[in-house]
Design a protein around this motif. Structure first.
Motif, PDB file in Angstrom:
ATOM      1  N   LEU A  58       0.833  -1.198   0.000  1.00  0.00           N
ATOM      2  CA  LEU A  58       0.000   0.000   0.000  1.00  0.00           C
ATOM      3  C   LEU A  58       0.871   1.253   0.000  1.00  0.00           C
ATOM      4  CD1 LEU A  58      -2.627  -1.084   2.697  1.00  0.00           C
ATOM      5  CD2 LEU A  58      -2.762  -1.370   0.213  1.00  0.00           C
ATOM      6  N   GLN A  59       0.319   2.328  -0.516  1.00  0.00           N
ATOM      7  CA  GLN A  59       0.979   3.624  -0.467  1.00  0.00           C
ATOM      8  C   GLN A  59       0.358   4.448   0.651  1.00  0.00           C
ATOM      9  OE1 GLN A  59       3.653   4.443  -2.479  1.00  0.00           O
ATOM     10  NE2 GLN A  59       3.453   2.297  -3.141  1.00  0.00           N
ATOM     11  N   VAL A  60       1.175   5.033   1.504  1.00  0.00           N
ATOM     12  CA  VAL A  60       0.680   5.906   2.578  1.00  0.00           C
ATOM     13  C   VAL A  60       0.781   7.341   2.084  1.00  0.00           C
ATOM     14  CG1 VAL A  60       0.973   6.672   4.957  1.00  0.00           C
ATOM     15  CG2 VAL A  60       1.355   4.262   4.353  1.00  0.00           C
ATOM     16  N   ASP A  67     -11.254  16.234   3.245  1.00  0.00           N
ATOM     17  CA  ASP A  67     -11.546  16.679   1.880  1.00  0.00           C
ATOM     18  C   ASP A  67     -10.424  16.341   0.911  1.00  0.00           C
ATOM     19  OD1 ASP A  67     -13.970  17.711   2.695  1.00  0.00           O
ATOM     20  OD2 ASP A  67     -13.180  19.731   3.037  1.00  0.00           O
ATOM     21  N   ASP A  68      -9.209  16.144   1.434  1.00  0.00           N
ATOM     22  CA  ASP A  68      -8.062  15.839   0.577  1.00  0.00           C
ATOM     23  C   ASP A  68      -7.906  14.352   0.290  1.00  0.00           C
ATOM     24  OD1 ASP A  68      -7.377  18.577   0.678  1.00  0.00           O
ATOM     25  OD2 ASP A  68      -6.201  18.264   2.510  1.00  0.00           O
ATOM     26  N   ALA A  69      -8.675  13.531   0.963  1.00  0.00           N
ATOM     27  CA  ALA A  69      -8.490  12.085   0.856  1.00  0.00           C
ATOM     28  C   ALA A  69      -8.940  11.562  -0.508  1.00  0.00           C
ATOM     29  CB  ALA A  69      -9.260  11.371   1.962  1.00  0.00           C
ATOM     30  N   ALA A  70      -8.216  10.579  -1.014  1.00  0.00           N
ATOM     31  CA  ALA A  70      -8.566   9.956  -2.295  1.00  0.00           C
ATOM     32  C   ALA A  70      -9.589   8.839  -2.110  1.00  0.00           C
ATOM     33  CB  ALA A  70      -7.313   9.393  -2.957  1.00  0.00           C
ATOM     34  N   PHE A  71      -9.564   8.174  -0.951  1.00  0.00           N
ATOM     35  CA  PHE A  71     -10.469   7.061  -0.652  1.00  0.00           C
ATOM     36  C   PHE A  71     -10.380   5.978  -1.730  1.00  0.00           C
ATOM     37  CE2 PHE A  71     -12.876  10.764   1.240  1.00  0.00           C
ATOM     38  CZ  PHE A  71     -12.524  10.487   2.551  1.00  0.00           C
ATOM     39  N   GLU A  72      -9.174   5.651  -2.157  1.00  0.00           N
ATOM     40  CA  GLU A  72      -8.966   4.644  -3.186  1.00  0.00           C
ATOM     41  C   GLU A  72      -8.209   3.457  -2.609  1.00  0.00           C
ATOM     42  OE1 GLU A  72      -6.786   6.662  -6.183  1.00  0.00           O
ATOM     43  OE2 GLU A  72      -8.544   7.731  -7.007  1.00  0.00           O
ATOM     44  N   TYR A  73      -8.677   2.262  -2.928  1.00  0.00           N
ATOM     45  CA  TYR A  73      -7.970   1.067  -2.486  1.00  0.00           C
ATOM     46  C   TYR A  73      -6.540   1.088  -3.021  1.00  0.00           C
ATOM     47  CZ  TYR A  73      -6.354  -3.718  -2.222  1.00  0.00           C
ATOM     48  OH  TYR A  73      -5.602  -4.840  -1.979  1.00  0.00           O
ATOM     49  N   GLY A  74      -5.608   0.765  -2.165  1.00  0.00           N
ATOM     50  CA  GLY A  74      -4.199   0.793  -2.529  1.00  0.00           C
ATOM     51  C   GLY A  74      -3.474   1.993  -1.954  1.00  0.00           C
ATOM     52  N   THR A  75      -4.251   2.994  -1.533  1.00  0.00           N
ATOM     53  CA  THR A  75      -3.681   4.197  -0.926  1.00  0.00           C
ATOM     54  C   THR A  75      -4.283   4.403   0.452  1.00  0.00           C
ATOM     55  OG1 THR A  75      -3.375   5.270  -3.077  1.00  0.00           O
ATOM     56  CG2 THR A  75      -3.413   6.695  -1.142  1.00  0.00           C
ATOM     57  N   VAL A  76      -3.437   4.510   1.457  1.00  0.00           N
ATOM     58  CA  VAL A  76      -3.902   4.786   2.816  1.00  0.00           C
ATOM     59  C   VAL A  76      -3.733   6.276   3.074  1.00  0.00           C
ATOM     60  CG1 VAL A  76      -3.553   4.337   5.276  1.00  0.00           C
ATOM     61  CG2 VAL A  76      -3.277   2.479   3.602  1.00  0.00           C
ATOM     62  N   ASP A  77      -4.855   7.000   3.114  1.00  0.00           N
ATOM     63  CA  ASP A  77      -4.821   8.428   3.416  1.00  0.00           C
ATOM     64  C   ASP A  77      -4.618   8.616   4.915  1.00  0.00           C
ATOM     65  OD1 ASP A  77      -5.459   9.481   0.758  1.00  0.00           O
ATOM     66  OD2 ASP A  77      -7.420   8.550   1.061  1.00  0.00           O
ATOM     67  N   CYS A  78      -3.762   9.559   5.297  1.00  0.00           N
ATOM     68  CA  CYS A  78      -3.453   9.763   6.715  1.00  0.00           C
ATOM     69  C   CYS A  78      -3.311  11.242   7.033  1.00  0.00           C
ATOM     70  CB  CYS A  78      -2.162   9.038   7.087  1.00  0.00           C
ATOM     71  SG  CYS A  78      -1.599   9.318   8.794  1.00  0.00           S
ATOM     72  N   ILE A  79      -4.122  11.715   7.967  1.00  0.00           N
ATOM     73  CA  ILE A  79      -3.864  13.028   8.564  1.00  0.00           C
ATOM     74  C   ILE A  79      -2.717  12.812   9.537  1.00  0.00           C
ATOM     75  CG2 ILE A  79      -4.746  14.820  10.095  1.00  0.00           C
ATOM     76  CD1 ILE A  79      -7.436  14.558   8.814  1.00  0.00           C
TER      77      ILE A  79
END
Length: 334
Positions: A58-60, A67-79
């Motif tokens: 996965l990509q972090v 609002d900036d999150a991609a919400f796409e499988y394969g990418t872990v969005d993190c504040i």
């Protein structure tokens, strides 16, 4: 108008525990993204380490807000609050990790109050580390209650075939018995009733535990605690049309509940309620804080310092907690 998938904010918990690993494992399941829009509140570099530990691909990705999150499988969005030292060891209590766990939750509560997320799902924190950092709370539940100015709340555990809500939780047994009173017992019965009704139970069947063996057996055990502390609360609930019965002997009540006789059990103290749920399996249990103005679910296990950093922690409880957060979250309209 079409409903959007709920936004779930996942707090990383204690970074020295299994939280980062189970988050990566859970978000490595495409099905999670098919039912919700998840992102993490935590430390991005710790998630990167966990990604390597569990051999995920996965990509972090660091974001500033939901609002900036991609919400796409394969990418872990993190504040990314960037609170942990890069060399923080796994499996050891530290004030840095305890403070960070508190700050992640604080941030998540703020986001929920602003409407950026629909529910909070928490990875485990460590109480000793929390205290070492100067945050003197028994656990997540009490932090959530204080930071949301909530007076009437309770911990509910949910496992297959069994739901349990608690009158008291993180206090000693002697103190728990002192704290139990008709007002508190009634409040928890009402919380159980209202929560299950919102979840689709038309008339929830609520069973209330006694305090003493055999629920006191008409005064044979104890000093009349059941008659003094529990009976008035059950009678008040019954007068209001709530389907509540008790006090009942706890040694047989949980069996009856798993058999289907009741929808939820009101436990008087921590171990009375936690023991039966955890016998059913740590991987299946979920902790839900009832009575808050925001939705919060959690794994029903601790930081597991003995296996942290080894890549073997089971993510099933977190995935179940995410699932229940999705069910409880308010629906968004496009």
């Amino acid at each position: 108008m079409s409903n959007l998938k709920p936004v779930i904010g996942i707090t990383m918990g204690d970074g020295a525990g299994v939280g980062p690993e189970i988050i990566i494992k859970a978000l490595n399941d495409r099905a999670v993204y098919e039912t919700c829009r998840p992102f993490v509140i935590g430390d991005a570099k710790r998630l990167v380490q966990a990604n390597q530990i569990v051999n995920a691909n996965l990509q972090v990705r660091t974001i500033e807000s939901a609002d900036d999150a991609a919400f796409e499988y394969g990418t872990v969005d993190c504040i990314d609050l960037d609170l942990l030292p890069i060399d923080l060891p796994f499996g050891k209590i530290s004030a840095e990790a305890g403070n960070a766990a508190f700050r992640y939750l604080q941030k998540a509560i703020h986001l929920a109050q602003e409407g950026q997320i629909d529910a909070i799902c928490t990875a485990p924190l460590n109480k000793e580390a929390l205290h070492k950092a100067g945050h003197i709370y028994p656990g997540h539940t009490e932090i959530l209650a204080e930071l949301t100015n909530t007076e009437d709340y309770s911990m509910m555990l949910s496992a297959p075939n069994l739901k349990v809500i608690h009158v008291t939780t993180h206090i000693g047994l002697i103190d728990a018995v002192k704290k139990i009173n008709p007002k508190r017992v009634y409040t928890v019965i009402k919380l159980a009733h209202d929560t299950l009704q919102k979840a689709g139970y038309e008339k929830p069947r609520i069973a209330v535990c006694g305090i003493n063996p055999h629920a006191g057996e008409n005064g044979l055990f104890g000093y009349g605690e059941e008659e003094e502390k529990i009976v008035p609360a059950v009678e008040q609930a019954q007068k209001e049309g709530i389907d509540a019965v008790g006090p009942l002997p706890a040694d047989t009540l949980f069996f009856r509940a798993t058999r289907g006789d009741f929808d939820i059990v009101v436990a008087m103290y921590h171990d009375q309620g936690h023991g039966p749920v955890k016998v059913l399996g740590l991987e299946a249990g979920v902790n839900i804080t009832v009575g808050l103005p925001i939705i919060r679910t959690s794994v029903d296990h601790g930081t597991a310092f003995d296996i942290a950093g080894k890549g073997i922690a089971d993510e099933l409880s977190l995935k179940e907690a995410i699932r229940q957060a999705i069910e409880l979250a308010p629906k968004r309209a496009l």
